[in-house]
Every structure is written in C-alpha cells, then in structure tokens.
Design a protein around this motif. Structure first.
Motif, mmCIF file in Angstrom:
data_model
loop_
_atom_site.group_PDB
_atom_site.id
_atom_site.type_symbol
_atom_site.label_atom_id
_atom_site.label_comp_id
_atom_site.label_asym_id
_atom_site.label_seq_id
_atom_site.Cartn_x
_atom_site.Cartn_y
_atom_site.Cartn_z
ATOM 1 N N PHE A 456 0.843 -1.192 0.000
ATOM 2 C CA PHE A 456 0.000 0.000 0.000
ATOM 3 C C PHE A 456 0.879 1.242 0.000
ATOM 4 N N THR A 457 0.608 2.179 -0.900
ATOM 5 C CA THR A 457 1.441 3.372 -1.029
ATOM 6 C C THR A 457 0.621 4.634 -0.800
ATOM 7 N N LEU A 458 1.311 5.751 -0.785
ATOM 8 C CA LEU A 458 0.652 7.041 -0.617
ATOM 9 C C LEU A 458 -0.298 7.322 -1.775
ATOM 10 N N ALA A 484 10.187 5.403 14.253
ATOM 11 C CA ALA A 484 11.443 4.703 14.528
ATOM 12 C C ALA A 484 12.427 5.005 13.404
ATOM 13 N N SER A 485 13.684 5.178 13.769
ATOM 14 C CA SER A 485 14.681 5.575 12.770
ATOM 15 C C SER A 485 15.050 4.435 11.839
ATOM 16 N N ASP A 486 14.728 3.187 12.224
ATOM 17 C CA ASP A 486 15.137 2.048 11.400
ATOM 18 C C ASP A 486 14.006 1.526 10.525
ATOM 19 N N TRP A 487 12.923 2.291 10.366
ATOM 20 C CA TRP A 487 11.844 1.856 9.485
ATOM 21 C C TRP A 487 12.313 1.893 8.037
ATOM 22 N N PRO A 488 11.818 0.984 7.200
ATOM 23 C CA PRO A 488 12.238 0.986 5.792
ATOM 24 C C PRO A 488 11.717 2.208 5.053
ATOM 25 N N GLU A 489 12.246 2.413 3.863
ATOM 26 C CA GLU A 489 11.934 3.608 3.088
ATOM 27 C C GLU A 489 10.440 3.714 2.772
ATOM 28 N N ALA A 490 9.807 2.585 2.446
ATOM 29 C CA ALA A 490 8.396 2.624 2.061
ATOM 30 C C ALA A 490 7.511 3.111 3.210
ATOM 31 N N VAL A 491 7.820 2.715 4.456
ATOM 32 C CA VAL A 491 7.034 3.172 5.608
ATOM 33 C C VAL A 491 7.203 4.680 5.791
ATOM 34 N N CYS A 492 8.435 5.154 5.651
ATOM 35 C CA CYS A 492 8.694 6.590 5.832
ATOM 36 C C CYS A 492 7.993 7.409 4.762
ATOM 37 N N LEU A 493 7.930 6.895 3.546
ATOM 38 C CA LEU A 493 7.213 7.602 2.484
ATOM 39 C C LEU A 493 5.727 7.652 2.780
#
Length: 1463
Positions: A456-458, A484-493
């Motif tokens: 699932f994406t933005l 959390a600083s270690d979340w993968p890129e997709a979660v941060c996006l």
C-alpha cells in the motif's frame, strides 16, 4: 490482464477442444493466403485500424522476425441478439499448401513467436482481452466464480466479439461487454430499454456497413430521437453550463416504448443463465470495491445500471434499495423487468455465499466505528484487495485486534472460494500476508508497517474516499510524530517523513559519493590554489566553527605548495656571497618544517574526497623553494652554495603521496585499473606513488589491486614502493592471518624463510616494513610461530653483513611492536607459549643481562666472530629496550597486571637512575600506565604520582641552575628523568581519553604544556636542556591533540601555531613532525573523525601507539625509525560527526540533539543537549540520540537495539536528514527563535487565524500544490460579493492544514464543504460524499479515538474541532428543513411502500443514508402496529441499530403525529 489473456489463449493454441478453431485467423507473410468460405471480404484499406493497432514492432530486437497483427475475419453484427449464434458457428477454412505452423514459442505478455514448418519464425501480437480496467476486473471476477469450462467458453465468446475488425474503443467497450454478457445470460438486449440505445461509437464493421439501406435525402426522425435518448445528451442536460444558460430541457418522445413495455422473458438455454445469481453477487462485490477508489466514479455509474436490472429481475428488493440509496437519480423507482420463467428458476445455481442483504463496505466500516457487531465481509481474493485492506485496517486500528493482520482473518473476512482450481488466488493471499520485520509497539505503527508490507502506497491512500481513509491517516499522523529511525523507506514515504525516507534510501544505495562531498572538479583549480585541501567541505566546517577563521588558519599553516618566505636581514659586514649562503641556510631550516607538513595535511583532509574514475588523483606539489623580500627573488637549495643532505626529500615525497591518497573516502568507487592509471610516468614521482599505495591500503582500497600488479610493483625493486605496498596490503588485511599476504611478507623477512633458502638482497627498510606488516596481519591472534620468531628478532645480534649494523634499533623496535600486536591484550593468557617465557625474555631485553643461547633454525647465522660492533655476551639495551618495553605494554594492555607493571616502575635510587636513559623512562612510564589502564586519572596529582620519591623530594624548579644540596645526587639526571616521566604519564593520559574531549584531561595536559613552554622561555639555560624540554613539550602537545582530536580546540591551535613559527635552534624535522601531527589530529578529517582508543577497542589504541611512538624518544634521530608507520593513525580513526541536512534544501544546518548516556557504575543515566553538527561521544556509552523539536520533526535513534544503523549513517559523512516544521526558521536564519515567534502564536489555533494572509503561506510550506492553492483560491479580488465567505473558509482551512502539518486533509475539508453546499441546494445526485462525512463524524466520536485522546492528551488534533460540529449541525438543519417542507410525506410513502414524487428522490436518499433509516421490509418484523409512545419505539428499533436522533425524526410518522419532532 495477462492471466485473462493466458487463460483465454491457452485453449485456443494448446487444446484440442472445439474453441481452438473459432476465434480467428492470423494472416502470416510468406504463407499462402487463406481462402475464406464466408461471403464477406477481408477489411478494406479504409478500415479504421486504431482499435487493432499493435505495439512497436520487435524486428530490431528479434532480427529477421516480422511483426504482424492478429485479424479476426468475424464480422460485427448490429443484431446483437445473434451474437451467441452467428459469431461462433461460422468458420473459415484454411488451405494448407505445404507450409504450416509447427510450434508456438517465446510468449511475452500478449506476444508469441510462430515457428513455421519451413524453419522461419514470425512474431505476432494478439489483441488484449480488454482495455478498460472496469471490464478487466469484471472478467476476472466472473472467471473466478464460474466453472472452468464455462469460464473458458465465456471468455472465448467475449474475445471474438472484442477482437472483431474495427472493434470497440475504450469508452464503448463497456457497452459491448454488457451486451455480450447479457446475451449470454439470456437477455434480448435489442428489446431491453436501457441497452437498446448503447452507442458503440463507430464500431460497425465496414463489412456490414455497405449492406445497410441508403438513408433518404430528407432524413428521418429516428436519428433525432436516437440523439435525444443517448447518454451524451443526458450528460449535457445535467451540465452546469446548461443551467447557467437557462436552457430548457427537451421533451423526449417515448418512441416505440409500447414495443418494449411488454415483459421480456429470458432465454434459459443460454450459456450463463444458470449462473446469473453468482455473477450478480460477484459484480456487486466489484461495485463495492470500486466505491473504494475515487478514480473509478464513472465505472461505478456504468456498473450500477447492470446491477439494478439484474436485481429487479431476480426480485432482490434489498439490493435495489441499496443501489437507490447510493445513486438516487440513476436508479428510478420503476423500470423494465424481464420475466424469468418460474419453471426455469429452479435450474439457477444459488451459491452458498449469496446473501439476501447486500454487503456494503461503507455500512461495515460505520458499524465498526459505532461498536456494533457485523458479519464477516465477503471478498474475492486477488480481486477485491482494497476491500480486504480496509476491513483489516479497521479491525486492527479501530477494533484493536492485533492478530487480524497476522493470522487467517476469517473473523472479519469471508473468503469466497467456489473455484478450487484458482491457485493464483492462493499466491495473491501469500503475497499479502504479514511479515513481521520491524519492531512496532502501538496499533498505529503496526498498521502502517503492515500496509507497507502489503504494497500500500501514498498514491493508493490518495485514491481512497476521505472518510474511509481517515482512520489510516490518523494512524499515519500518530506515527509521523515519533517514528522509529530504522523503518524501511516505504514506511517513511507513507507517513510523509521525507527526511526518514531519504535516509533509508541513502542506506539502501551502494556506497558512493556523499551529499556533503565537494563538487569542485579536480582539474579546475589554478596552480596557486592547488594545495591539496580544496576538497574540504566548507559548509559543514563553517557550521562547526562559525565564530572565527580557524579553518583558514589551519589551511594556511599546512599548505606546502607555495614558496616559503625567507626573511634574512643583510648586515653590513656580510658579503653578497655570504648573504646568499645565509638565505639558503635559512631556507634549509624552513624546508625541514615544509617537509613535515604533509603528515598533518593528510590528517586534516582525511576521507574528504570522492575521486572521479576517469581522472587521476591530484597530488599537490611539495615546494622546497623560497622567496626573499623585498624583490621576491627565488631562493633554491640546488645552487650548490651549501651542503644539502642526500635524498632529503625522499620521505617527504612519500608523506605527500600518503596525504593525497588518504583524502579518498572509504566509500569511493575505485578499482584496480584506476590505481594503475595513477602510476606516474616520471621516476622522480615514484616516492609519492609509493605513499599513494600505502594510503590506499589504509583506507581499504588496496584489496582491489590485482595480484599481478602487486607482483609487478615488487619486482621493480624500488625501496619506497615496496615499503608502501607491503604496509598497505597488511593494513588492508588487519588481523585476518591471510595466507597470501603472509607469503608475500615472508619473502622479505629472512627469519621467516627456511634455513636452506637463498638469502635475498632485501633493503633494510623493506625488512622493517615487512616485520610490522606481519604484526598487522596477525594482530590479536597470538599465533605461536610468528610470536616466537618476532621475540627472537628483537634481540637479534648484528650479522656479518656490514650494512645491517647501522639501523639495528629500527629493526628491533619493529620486531617488538609486531610482537605486541600479535599478542595484543592477551596478558598471561598466551595459550601454548608458556615455554617461550615471553614476559621474562622481554624484561631481559629491557633491563639487559647475559644473552641467552640462540635457539631455532637460524642460530647458525650468528656464529661469525667478525662483527663491526663488539657486544660480547651482553644484550645491547640501547637497541632492544624500546621494542621490548612497548611489546610488554601491548601484550598486557588494559590487564591491570600489577606484577608486570612493577617491572616498569621508574628506578627509585640515584644509582639505578644513572643506568637508564631518560628517554627509556618515558617509555616505561607509558607502558606501566597502559597496563594499569583503570588507574589513570585526569588530574595533575595522578601525573605527579608516577614520579619516584627520590625525584619528588629532591626536585627543584626546572628552570633553576643551582647545584643540588647533596653531592651524591646528579641534578641533570634527576631533572631529565622528571620531565620524561611527566611526559610519559601525560602521553598515557592522552591515550586513555583520546577523542573524548574530557575537560579534566584537557585542563591537566594544557597546564603541563604551558609549564614546559615556561621552562623553555627561561632566560638561563636549564639543567634539563632545551632539547629534552622540546621533546617533552612535543609529547604533551600530541597528548593534548589526542584528547581533543577532531574538535579544533582554540587553545591547542594557539600552541600549535606558536610552535609552527619556531624554526631555529633545536627545532629539527622530528619536532616539526610532532607539532604538525598534533595540528592535524586537532582537525582530524576536517572535524569529522576523532581518535578512538577506548576501553573496548584495543586494536585502535595499538595503531595509535605505533603512530605516536615515532615522535617520542628519538625525534632528532629519525633514521632509526620507519617513518611510514606515522600514518597508522588512520586505523584508529572513527567517524563520529553527525551533520544534520535539511531534506528540502539539501544543505547542512543546525539541529538540537538530546543525547542519553547509559547508566554505569560511576554515574546514573543522564541526558545532554548538543547542537549538531557535533562530534558524538563514544557510541558504546550512549543509549539513544534524539533530534529535538520544536523547529524540526523529532527523530529517535535507539542504540539499545544496536549501533549498526548509526554507524552506517556516520560512515557516509554522518549525514542525518531532518525536516523543518511548518512556520519555523532554521537556527542559522533565526538563532534566538524570535523571528519564528509570530508563526508560533498563529499556529496555536487562536483567533489570529482569521487574519491570515495567503502571502505568508511560503513561511510554512514549500509544497507547490499548496502555494498554487493559496495563489488562486485564497487571494481576494475586487467585488467579491458572496464569494468572500468561501474565500475566508478556504484561507482558514489552508492555514489549519499547513500549521498543523496535515496538508493531506485539505481535499477532505473542501469536499465536505462542497457536499454541504450541494445538499443545501438539493443537488446531491449521489450519496457517496454524504457517506464519507458520516464516517468522519462517527470516527471522531468513536470509542477508540476517544481513548487515544485520553492516553495522549498533548497530541494535536487531526481535524479542526470547530469545523466538525458546524458540518454536523449544517447537515442536520438542511435535512430537518426538507423534512418539514414536505419531506415527511415522502418518507412516510417510502416506509409504507407507496410511490412518491421523483423530484424528492435525491433528498430522500440523503435522509435515509445520513440517519441510517432501515428498509421498509424490516419494519414489519419488529411489529410497529400498536406503538403508542416513543419509549416503545425506542425499544423496538433497538435491534435495527437505528440512532436515537434519527428515531426522534421518524417517531411522529410512525406514531401518527403529523409534526416531526425536530431537534
């Protein structure tokens, strides 16, 4: 699409079934043309081929393959009722004249290769089964639900219709699909009212077109009526422009309706007749799925017509009512019903999953928000994935069931599994299974991570209706605050943290050029600028040291590319020749300083450059000329007027090459070819290239050099190249015991060769480098054979070779250091070496005594009595003591072994003091303190405690020259011993607190440095001697620089700058090396790399010791030490500079950090605030690092889970991406926070928001969409009139979104406002937006949301608390006004099943949806007859889950009271 095409084409090409020959023919160039038995001809050139065009030919990729188009010879029939007869019964015969299709191969998407019998191959493109997403989805669902054989027949028939020449365009494809599907279900679509006017948009086949009757010249009314009944005309009539121009609607004559008013009977013999209920149900699920995608509004309206027809024919009143409530204007109360023969109804297959009540995703979510129970929601696996995602998200976040996304979720989902052969659906299910890969604590975090795992994406979130998306956005809003600083890129996006997503993206990329690396091309500097320091990042250093110009001063002190100023005054008694000699002698003194600069410059520029693979590495020139004022004449050493030492510049050039090579960052992308490419063509540059090779080993790149190239360099016999290469490959293989490197080094060490081997003529310095290399490769391994050989080599007697005797100290010292590295920190636990008596042997080497019998296989080599040095049977302590002392220190490093430490205590009698050189006392003190590591304290009292009592009791001021009080005491010996012991203790203090910036240690060392400078500046010659004081001052200065490494401390810089200016007297090359090495350490890596000699890292301390020792006892006699070892500091440097970089501007910035220290036995857990860019403390001491607000988004790096994440950030220039909050200014623009004060007051939801000016939006956001919205929708113009209200609303909503960091809610605010306005004008043609508003209100009043607000009272509101009550009140008032103005009659008619006015359709549907009014057929079940009071109604309606506020409005109607009880 591919699966559909594959399933369709599989029986066409690979099956022997009936359908193989029925789809169409392919005309292939090179084959005989087929003769068709059909009467029609092939399409003429005028055939519109836009719908059967093929992708770009693959001839360029496939060589001689030809691309052809698949044509179907099947004509399109206007009489669509005969589709299922004619299209599949007619056939074409293909005359095969020898060439035929042998096989089919290479399928890619919808392209295959036909292999012909004559060996040639043809690539063909098969038309897709459907182009519109709606038709594709419906085909997938129907195929999923039907038995395989029937599904194949259905797909083949559809494919034949769709792929006819001049087939449908994208827009008319749905009409064609409906016609085809309903024909297969038994409908006569030509006599059905809503399908007969379908417009196929010119899809009539040109084969049929000529057969049509020619129209009359006068025209026909049928054409006009056809236009009026078309969908296009209806769209135009409902257009805004039509109303604004006051165009009256045209009356459409019900032409020939009498022909269609009669009931139509379905043909029960058709293919899909028995499966109509199943098909209807899966199409309804598709309908609910499409409601979750705002981009599919047109598809929903197309699908609802089909569903309403099927629901009426199947007599499913709940479904008809459901569609009416969604689309009141599209679903009329009456419509044409097709009769299904009662006798045939029994043959219909009613699947078990069919439910009499229509599944509604909106209703399901609403019930969960209100806390009501709901049955599991049915879904088609692999097709209705949005429905599944929404259901499980609500179950997790609203219902709080954490197991809903990690287990088989039958509790909330009812999976339809009628077709057991659908393995693809199983694969889809596995793909969407939860993978618990990241630590999550709350429901919001778990929801966000799960949604990312399922893909699932933005972009998907933006297409969900705003009411359905609200719980997901709320979870995202919660996670955005403290991720959390270690979340993968997709979660941060997904959560909208661009800083974290970019950080994760950088972490996933291969190592390469950093965002902070300098972009200055290596070939563009002018000659006078090329000082080797152009690649330093000025932006970061200007942030670290922003208050002064210390970086420019360091650069000036360390540059060696410009001529030095030779300022000599010509006195009258000096002749011109003598004056020239005086200038050259002065230049020679200055050149000793210049030659020492590259070592410091290498430290300053460490790891600062990413080379371009196509360009050679720029090496700055080592300029040993001078300029004499006032005429600026050149002074050169090559004039022959004075004697210049031979090969004076050899080591200086070597250091210059090392400094240039150490600029290369470990993350750079270089290979063996680039290393060889940098080899100079001129022999005089060979020394620089040798240093370059060693530097590549130190930063880890020499492992890429091919073995053949290593062999080539060594066979050249160039001494410096061999030294650099051997040390480089050894450093690159630190502690690995690599056998290939061991063999390479052993060739250069006679002691490691077999006794019978041929003695090689290896230069002495190369042997020394090889011995140290062995120590590096075997560091910390306690390898028995290596340790035994090195122990013997420390005391190796002088051999018969004449040249060997001159540099014995260097070899012995190297053997001692190597032995210490091999047995590093093992102490008394040297397994398998007890017979070697290592500590006792080393002690004998240190204090002297009789030489032991030479054991081992090399004992025969040392029997010759012809020695240049007559030593006899005693050990030459001057040769063996330094190596043995340091070996003991390294073997027992940090072991706190008191017995060994007592061996190293300074003598406490005058008699014994006379036997020990003062320089050796420094070594002994250093070794003793390194062993007693935990006893080192950062104060003067501890330093003085290392001085023996006899020296303390008889010590006088070091600047005095008086005689001692006793004749037995030698004042010179005592004073020299005193200063060297102090220097040794200070050096150990430097090692103990290296890189820590410990204030106590700094103050202590700075005090001793100032003391030594005071002694040196005394007017009388001290008994200590200026040389000894200079030596000790250099040692203390190095210790001070080690403690403050990378900090650029101003006081230490002042000391270094003062000593830089001293060039006469005792100042020689060794002193200059020490001073500039201290300067380089102070600014190590441009402030990025402190030294790391902590309790946990003995290896780095060992390398530091090797580097620093070169400058301590023998600073003047540099020939005794291998100067190349000075660069081993690189192995002890660790990047610890954290540089915040603004993710929007990509520029370094200031950010406030909160560093939390772990609790230890000495102090409790404590917090400290640092302003980054800053050097972090040692990582093993830290618990967590947090980027603090309020200016930047908070970010937490938890080190309790491991330091690997932080180390990866630090290794890439320490770039930590941060994101500025709305309305805040950076610390550089607004240091005190005063300018941001106005933005903060307005951001706190006060009345000032009304005075918001759209121009100030740029202070809060840089989003171009929001800036454009402010520009076009929020700026007032003249004569606004009634639009002023809307403009004020838009301005306040925009301000609300940007100040609360929720710009994604702006479309929701506007949609809610527009829906309310349409409802007020009674123009609501569909109730989807009303549903979304209802879900929004229910979410904010839900129990789960209220609990979150209680648990997190400081958490900001996701939507404005003032806006929602206004929305609720406005809708209530609008519907109540309608109810009072005659709507009650309409509601009563609806509940009693009587007809009502069509003009009230829309408002009635809005009332029913908003107030959750049950359908009329539910009312008799609760027995409303006889109800006389509201309480009685309330009790009876409880089971229908109707809200009380809605029942209050219905009570008068149900109780017979004509006036509704409006709230």
């Amino acid at each position: 699409v591919f699966s559909l095409c594959y399933d369709t084409l599989k029986p066409i090409f690979f099956s022997a079934s009936l359908y193989c020959l029925k789809v169409g023919k392919v005309f292939i160039p090179g084959l005989p043309a087929p003769s068709l038995t059909m009467s029609n001809t092939m399409p003429r050139p005028s055939t519109p081929l836009d719908s059967v065009s093929t992708p770009k030919p693959l001839s360029k990729l496939l060589g001689s393959l030809d691309e052809v188009v698949l044509f179907s010879p099947v004509p399109e029939l206007r009489d669509s009722s005969k589709l299922h007869d004619s299209l599949y019964n007619e056939d074409c015969t293909f005359q095969q004249l020898g060439t035929y299709i042998h096989s089919i191969r290479d399928p890619v998407c919808n392209r295959v290769t036909l292999e012909l019998s004559n060996g040639s191959m043809v690539r063909i493109t098969i038309p897709e089964i459907a182009t519109s997403e709606l038709v594709q989805t419906c085909l997938q669902a129907i195929k999923f639900i039907l038995p395989k054989e029937i599904a194949v027949q259905m797909l083949v028939k559809w494919y034949s219709v769709h792929s006819a020449p001049g087939g449908p365009s994208y827009h008319s494809e749905w009409n064609l699909f409906v016609t085809c599907l309903m024909n297969m279900m038994g409908y006569n679509t030509d006599r059905l009212a809503w399908t007969r006017n379908f417009d196929f948009e010119g899809s009539l086949s040109p084969v049929i077109a000529p057969k049509k009757a020619r129209p009359s010249e006068t025209g026909s009314d049928d054409d006009w009526e056809y236009l009026l009944n078309s969908d296009y005309h209806q769209n135009v009539e409902s257009h805004l422009l039509n109303r604004s121009l006051c165009l009256s609607p045209l009356e459409v004559s019900q032409m020939k309706d009498e022909d269609f008013s009669q009931n139509l009977i379905l043909d029960s013999s058709t293919l899909l007749f028995t499966h109509i209920p199943a098909i209807f149900f899966v199409l309804h699920l598709i309908y609910e799925e499409l409601k979750l995608n705002t981009l599919m509004g047109e598809g929903i309206r197309s699908l609802v017509g089909l569903l309403v027809q099927l629901a009426r024919d199947l007599k499913l009143e709940p479904y008809v009512d459901h569609y009416y409530r969604d689309f009141p204007t599209l679903v009329r109360t009456t419509g044409q019903v097709c009769t299904i023969d009662q006798g045939q109804t029994g043959f219909m297959h009613h699947p078990s999953f069919f439910t009499p009540e229509p599944p509604s995703i909106y209703q399901w979510v609403s019930s969960c928000l209100k806390g009501e129970g709901m049955p599991p929601y049915p879904y088609l696996p692999g097709i209705c994935e949005r429905s599944r995602l929404v259901v499980l998200s609500i179950a997790l976040y609203i219902l709080g069931n954490e197991s809903s996304v990690s287990e088989e979720s039958s509790q909330y989902l009812s999976r339809i599994t009628i077709a057991p052969q659908k393995s693809q659906a199983e694969q889809e299910e596995n793909r969407f299974s939860f993978r618990h890969s990241t630590s999550v604590s709350s429901l919001a975090e778990r929801l966000v991570v799960w949604m990312t795992n399922v893909g699932f994406t933005l972009r998907d979130l933006e297409t969900l209706p705003f009411g359905i998306a609200l719980p997901i956005r709320d979870a995202i809003y919660h996670c955005r605050e403290q991720p959390a600083s270690d979340w993968p890129e997709a979660v941060c996006l997904l959560i909208g943290r661009q800083d974290l997503s970019k950080q994760a993206c950088e972490g996933n990329l291969p190592k390469g050029k950093s965002v902070l690396s300098s972009d200055v091309p290596s070939g563009t500097e002018t000659e006078e600028e090329d000082d080797g320091m152009n690649d330093m990042n000025q932006e970061v250093m200007s942030l670290i040291w922003s208050e002064d110009l210390r970086v420019q001063d360091v650069r000036r002190l360390l540059q060696s590319a410009h001529p030095v100023r030779v300022n000599v005054v010509q006195y009258p008694e000096l002749s011109d020749h003598e004056f020239i000699e005086e200038k050259e002698n002065r230049l020679l003194q200055l050149c000793q300083r210049t030659m020492a600069l590259p070592v410091g410059r290498g430290m300053f520029t460490l790891f600062s450059y990413h080379p371009v693979p196509t360009e050679p590495l720029p090496i700055p020139k080592l300029n040993l000329t001078g300029r004499a004022p006032p005429r600026n004449t050149t002074v050169d050493l090559n004039s022959g007027n004075i004697d210049v030492p031979p090969n004076m510049t050899s080591w200086a050039s070597f250091h210059n090459g090392v400094a240039a090579g150490l600029k290369i960052a470990p993350a750079s992308q270089i290979d063996s070819a680039w290393i060889v490419y940098n080899k100079p063509k001129h022999a005089e540059l060979a020394n620089e290239y040798a240093g370059f090779l060693m530097a590549l080993g130190l930063n880890g790149h020499l492992t890429k050099l091919a073995t053949l190239n290593i062999h080539d360099y060594l066979t050249k016999g160039h001494e410096m190249t061999s030294i650099g290469l051997l040390l480089g490959v050894s450093a690159a293989k630190l502690g690995t015991m690599d056998m290939s490197i061991t063999r390479l080094l052993s060739i250069h060490i006679p002691a490691l060769l077999p006794p019978t081997s041929t003695e090689l003529d290896v230069p002495h310095n190369v042997q020394v480098a090889a011995v140290v290399g062995i120590g590096l490769v075997y560091q910390g391994t306690a390898h028995r054979h290596t340790a035994e050989v090195l122990l013997a080599e420390i005391g190796r007697p002088p051999g018969p070779e004449m040249e060997y005797c001159t540099d014995r100290e260097s070899y012995s010292l190297a053997a001692g250091l190597a032995l210490g590295m091999v047995c590093l920190g093992h102490g008394s636990n040297l397994i398998g070496m007890s017979d070697l008596n290592v500590p006792e042997q080393l002690y004998q080497y240190m204090v002297g005594g009789h030489r032991r019998f030479q054991a081992g296989m090399h004992r025969e080599k040392h029997k010759s009595p012809s020695y240049q040095i007559k030593e006899g049977d005693t050990i030459n302590v001057d040769v063996t003591c330094p190596g043995a002392t340091l070996a003991l220190a390294m073997i027992y490093l940090k072991t706190n072994n008191r017995s060994i430490a007592d061996w190293l205590r300074a003598p406490d009698t005058m008699y014994l003091l006379d036997f020990v050189k003062p320089e050796f006392l420094l070594l002994r003190t250093l070794a003793r303190c390194l062993i007693l590591w935990d006893d080192i304290l950062p104060n003067s009292k501890w330093v003085d405690s290392n001085v023996p009592q006899i020296i303390r009791e008889n010590s006088i001021s070091l600047s005095e020259i008086e005689l001692p009080c006793s004749e037995d005491l030698n004042l010179e010996t005592l004073s020299q011993a005193h200063v060297y012991i102090i220097a040794g203790a200070c050096l150990s203090l430097g090692f103990r607190f290296a890189g820590s910036e410990n204030l106590s240690a700094f103050n202590c060392l700075h005090k001793f440095a100032k003391d030594f400078m005071t002694y040196l500046s005394a007017p009388n010659d001290s008994v200590t001697g200026p040389y000894n004081l200079e030596t000790c001052l250099s040692v203390v200065l190095l210790s001070l620089a080690m403690v403050m490494a990378g900090s650029g401390n101003l006081k230490v810089l002042q000391l270094c700058r003062f000593l830089h200016m001293k060039t006469g007297g005792e100042m020689n090359y060794g002193f200059h090396l020490a001073h500039h090495m201290a300067l380089g350490l102070l600014f190590l890596g441009g402030g990025r790399l402190p030294w790391f000699c902590s309790l946990c890292h003995q290896e780095s301390l060992c390398c530091s010791l090797l580097c620093i020792y070169k400058h301590i006892p023998c600073l003047g006699r540099i020939q005794y030490h291998l100067q190349a070892l000075r660069h081993l500091y690189v192995l002890a440097a660790e990047p610890r500079l954290l540089v915040p970089v603004d993710v929007d501007t990509n520029m370094p910035c200031y950010a406030l950090l909160e560093v939390t220290y772990k609790g230890t036995q000495w102090y409790e857990q404590t917090k400290e605030e640092l302003m980054a860019p800053t050097l972090l403390p040692e990582l093993h001491l830290l618990k967590q690092i947090k980027v603090k607000g309020p200016r930047y988004w908070e970010l937490l790096i938890d080190l309790s889970k491991g330091t690997q994440h932080l180390k990866s950030i630090l290794s890439k220039d320490g770039v930590l991406y941060v994101k500025l909050r709305a309305g805040q200014l950076s610390y550089k623009e607004d240091p005190m926070g005063w300018q941001s004060l106005l933005a903060q007051t307005v951001a706190n939801r006060n009345s000032e928001a009304r005075a918001f000016k759209p121009e100030t939006i740029s202070a809060f956001t840089s989003d171009p969409a929001l800036l454009s919205f402010a520009e076009y929708f929020c700026k007032p113009t003249v004569n606004m009139g009634q639009k002023q209200e809307i403009l004020d609303l838009f301005s306040s909503v925009l301000y609300e979104c940007v100040t609360q960091e929720t710009p994604e809610m702006l479309p929701a605010y506007i949609a809610m406002d527009q829906a309310m306005r349409r409802l007020g004008r009674r123009e609501m043609s569909e109730t989807s937006e009303l549903w979304q508003i209802k879900l929004v209100l229910e979410f904010f009043s839900s129990r789960s949301h209220q609990e979150r607000l209680q648990n997190h009272p400081k958490r900001g509101l996701f939507m404005n608390s003032e806006f929602l009550p206004v929305v609720k009140c406005t809708i209530d008032n609008t519907l109540d006004q309608w109810l009072q103005a005659g709507g009650d009659v309409c509601v009563h008619a609806y509940l009693s099943g009587q007809p009502f006015e069509e003009s009230q359709l829309s408002m009635l549907a809005c009332f029913l949806v908003y107030h959750s009014v049950p359908a009329p057929w539910h009312l008799p079940s609760i027995g409303l007859e006889g109800s006389t009071s509201f309480a009685e109604l309330l009790f009876k309606f409880k089971q229908l889950k109707m809200p009380v506020r809605a029942l209050l409005r219905l009570a008068p109607l149900l109780l017979g009271n004509p006036q509704p009880m409006v709230m």
